[in-house]
Enzyme design. Structure first.
Site, PDB file in Angstrom:
ATOM      1  N   ASN A 138      50.381  41.183  86.809  1.00  0.00           N
ATOM      2  CA  ASN A 138      51.543  40.135  87.194  1.00  0.00           C
ATOM      3  C   ASN A 138      51.018  38.766  86.689  1.00  0.00           C
ATOM      4  OD1 ASN A 138      50.140  38.930  89.521  1.00  0.00           O
ATOM      5  ND2 ASN A 138      50.071  41.100  89.945  1.00  0.00           N
ATOM      6  N   LYS A 197      50.976  44.565 108.217  1.00  0.00           N
ATOM      7  CA  LYS A 197      49.413  44.543 107.803  1.00  0.00           C
ATOM      8  C   LYS A 197      48.364  44.544 108.896  1.00  0.00           C
ATOM      9  CE  LYS A 197      50.969  43.693 103.072  1.00  0.00           C
ATOM     10  NZ  LYS A 197      50.421  44.135 101.883  1.00  0.00           N
ATOM     11  N   LYS A 213      43.260  55.740  74.014  1.00  0.00           N
ATOM     12  CA  LYS A 213      44.410  54.821  73.687  1.00  0.00           C
ATOM     13  C   LYS A 213      45.497  55.738  73.577  1.00  0.00           C
ATOM     14  CE  LYS A 213      46.384  51.490  70.635  1.00  0.00           C
ATOM     15  NZ  LYS A 213      46.491  50.823  69.161  1.00  0.00           N
ATOM     16  N   PRO A 239      44.963  50.457  97.045  1.00  0.00           N
ATOM     17  CA  PRO A 239      44.660  50.346  98.422  1.00  0.00           C
ATOM     18  C   PRO A 239      45.179  48.937  98.937  1.00  0.00           C
ATOM     19  CG  PRO A 239      42.707  50.080  96.911  1.00  0.00           C
ATOM     20  CD  PRO A 239      44.000  50.827  96.194  1.00  0.00           C
ATOM     21  N   PHE A 257      49.258  36.387 102.545  1.00  0.00           N
ATOM     22  CA  PHE A 257      50.549  35.771 102.023  1.00  0.00           C
ATOM     23  C   PHE A 257      51.602  36.587 101.776  1.00  0.00           C
ATOM     24  CE2 PHE A 257      47.454  32.494 100.905  1.00  0.00           C
ATOM     25  CZ  PHE A 257      48.521  31.064 100.542  1.00  0.00           C
TER      26      PHE A 257
HETATM   27  N1  CTP Z   1      47.743  42.746  99.396  1.00  0.00           N
HETATM   28  C1  CTP Z   1      46.620  43.253  99.306  1.00  0.00           C
HETATM   29  N2  CTP Z   1      46.502  44.195  98.681  1.00  0.00           N
HETATM   30  C2  CTP Z   1      47.481  44.932  98.218  1.00  0.00           C
HETATM   31  C3  CTP Z   1      48.613  44.366  98.240  1.00  0.00           C
HETATM   32  C4  CTP Z   1      48.888  43.168  98.962  1.00  0.00           C
HETATM   33  O1  CTP Z   1      45.432  42.483  99.925  1.00  0.00           O
HETATM   34  N3  CTP Z   1      47.185  46.094  97.777  1.00  0.00           N
HETATM   35  C5  CTP Z   1      48.049  41.317 100.122  1.00  0.00           C
HETATM   36  C6  CTP Z   1      48.322  40.075  99.324  1.00  0.00           C
HETATM   37  O2  CTP Z   1      46.951  39.388  99.029  1.00  0.00           O
HETATM   38  C7  CTP Z   1      48.962  39.052 100.375  1.00  0.00           C
HETATM   39  C8  CTP Z   1      50.042  40.226 101.134  1.00  0.00           C
HETATM   40  O3  CTP Z   1      49.035  41.345 101.203  1.00  0.00           O
HETATM   41  O4  CTP Z   1      48.092  38.539 101.105  1.00  0.00           O
HETATM   42  C9  CTP Z   1      51.095  40.404 100.418  1.00  0.00           C
HETATM   43  O5  CTP Z   1      51.615  41.687 100.524  1.00  0.00           O
HETATM   44  P1  CTP Z   1      52.455  42.444  99.832  1.00  0.00           P
HETATM   45  O6  CTP Z   1      53.137  43.624 100.637  1.00  0.00           O
HETATM   46  O7  CTP Z   1      51.887  42.959  98.533  1.00  0.00           O
HETATM   47  O8  CTP Z   1      53.422  41.379  99.345  1.00  0.00           O
HETATM   48  P2  CTP Z   1      54.587  41.311  98.661  1.00  0.00           P
HETATM   49  O9  CTP Z   1      53.950  41.492  96.981  1.00  0.00           O
HETATM   50  O10 CTP Z   1      55.076  39.950  98.920  1.00  0.00           O
HETATM   51  O11 CTP Z   1      55.525  42.735  99.257  1.00  0.00           O
HETATM   52  P3  CTP Z   1      56.402  43.400  98.694  1.00  0.00           P
HETATM   53  O12 CTP Z   1      56.087  43.910  97.359  1.00  0.00           O
HETATM   54  O13 CTP Z   1      56.576  44.394  99.728  1.00  0.00           O
HETATM   55  O14 CTP Z   1      57.701  42.085  98.673  1.00  0.00           O
END
Ligand code: CTP
Length: 415
Positions: free
Chosen positions: A216, A350, A294, A312, A332
């Site tokens: 991303n 979480k 590949k 995870p 976040f």
């Molecule tokens: N996070 C993490 N490990 C993951 C996914 C997310 O530690 N596998 C943490 C990110 O660092 C952030 C928070 O979780 O602190 C965000 O959660 P997430 O659910 O991924 O947020 P969004 O991407 O905003 O969620 P969604 O896709 O559900 O909108």
């Protein structure tokens, strides 16, 4: 008031093409409230003029060791005595060799030999000169004697080569100066001294095959700024970063990873921590089975189906209650709609203590940018912060963390 208010920097400008960046460095240091006095070597004067340094520093420029007026008005001992920190930028192979050898063959080398103040060097040279065994040995010697280094960075160089040797950018040198001067501050200004912090930052990369990946646009700017801000308040910080273009913050132990699995392993391997801040944009999914070779296009064949499985959740893992749980876990939530309501749910889901919700809808225009509008959500309520630069968000969060960790346990329980 600037973070370097009242600090006196003696800037030694040696002869390298990067000397032009020292002009910008002077400007930035002065913006932060520092005063800057310059020593220019003969070779340095081939790249920048004393007049430019003088105009930007608003002070005279020192270069001649044997000038009588210099010795009577301002001897080399006085130059170092009047400074809080000496900065060598650019630090060429030559001046590093002269420092390591204890030479005193011009004013710059003499000041560096005579000083008892902290010294920061920002190397800048051709990649082969930087990787030469002689330079490596000089750098090692100087590090052992307590000289701090910032950079060099990797990249394209003036000599048409590519690799380590580019001088750090002025803002990176300023950050290194701030963290060096912070280390000497009294304990009251370093409320996180003795605390250990873990910060995740940047995107993750999930391999599809050996050459392709899912990722991303996360820049890592916010996470890196938080790591720097916690370190500035005295914490011992481990930053676990996915692939980003921003530099490692000085004074922070940075672990570079690619995938979410690696990020989790690095976090779990960081040892006991007091506060964790998960600012990384971890990819939600990875390949159930990445291709080992590949993937080739076959004429007329369908595109390959990519079977994904969830990654995870690092934030949720660190938030799990148990003996090793950090006293404070911060996440976040990047949302495009129902910002606060979704973030409240996310905090509960979480299991973290605080969540910083930020609006990443195109209308807010903050994703990947320099500013951020966040809301701090805890078990007790929602705090709306104004739109701030990312390092201001980081500073404010670090200050809140320090306040929280300073509270007695009973107050924490009541929160
Ligand atoms: N996070 C993490 N490990 C993951 C996914 C997310 O530690 N596998 C943490 C990110 O660092 C952030 C928070 O979780 O602190 C965000 O959660 P997430 O659910 O991924 O947020 P969004 O991407 O905003 O969620 P969604 O896709 O559900 O909108």
């Amino acid at each position: 008031m600037g973070m370097l208010h009242g600090k006196r920097i003696l800037l030694i400008v040696a002869g390298g093409i990067a000397a032009f960046k020292s002009l910008e460095l002077i400007r930035r240091l002065r913006e932060r409230g520092a005063s800057v006095r310059c020593v220019l070597t003969d070779a340095g004067a081939r790249f920048v003029t004393p007049l430019s340094l003088q105009a930007l520093s608003e002070d005279r420029v020192y270069s001649d060791m044997f000038s009588l007026t210099d010795e009577s008005e301002m001897g080399h001992i006085q130059l170092s005595r009047d400074a809080d920190l000496l900065v060598v930028a650019p630090a060429t192979a030559n001046i590093l060799a002269r420092m390591a050898g204890g030479m005193a063959d011009d004013l710059a080398a003499t000041v560096l030999l005579a000083t008892d103040k902290p010294v920061l060097a920002a190397p800048a040279m051709n990649v082969r000169m930087w990787t030469h065994a002689a330079t490596a040995a000089n750098v090692e010697t100087l590090k052992k004697r307590g000289v701090t280094f910032v950079g060099p960075n990797d990249g394209a160089m003036a000599c048409n080569e590519h690799g380590p040797g580019r001088m750090s950018e002025p803002e990176e040198i300023v950050a290194a100066i701030e963290s060096m001067l912070a280390a000497g501050r009294p304990p009251l200004e370093r409320p996180l001294a003795g605390k250990r912090a873990l910060v995740t930052s940047g995107p993750t990369r999930e391999a599809i095959d050996p050459v392709r990946y899912i990722s991303n646009h996360s820049s890592g700017k916010q996470g890196h700024a938080i790591a720097a801000a916690l370190s500035h308040l005295g914490a011992e910080v481990t930053l676990v970063s996915g692939p980003v273009a921003v530099a490692d913050p000085p004074g922070v132990r940075t672990v570079h990873v690619d995938s979410a699995d690696q990020m989790l392993a690095a976090c779990l391997g960081a040892g006991a921590i007091d506060v964790a801040v998960c600012a990384a944009a971890v990819a939600d999914w990875k390949m159930a089975k990445p291709f080992s070779a590949k993937i080739k296009k076959k004429p007329g064949a369908q595109p390959p189906a990519l079977a994904l499985e969830p990654n995870p959740d690092i934030l949720a893992t660190l938030s799990k209650s148990g003996a090793g749980r950090p006293a404070l876990v911060v996440g976040f939530a990047a949302e495009t709609e129902n910002l606060v309501a979704n973030a409240i749910d996310k905090r509960k889901g979480k299991g973290c203590d605080w969540i910083l919700a930020n609006d990443v809808s195109p209308a807010a225009g903050t994703f990947g940018g320099e500013r951020n509008t966040v809301h701090l959500i805890s078990a007790t309520g929602v705090e709306d912060w104004p739109t701030l630069a990312k390092d201001e968000v980081a500073g404010r969060l670090a200050a809140r963390i320090a306040l929280h960790l300073a509270r007695p346990r009973s107050a924490e329980a009541a929160e």
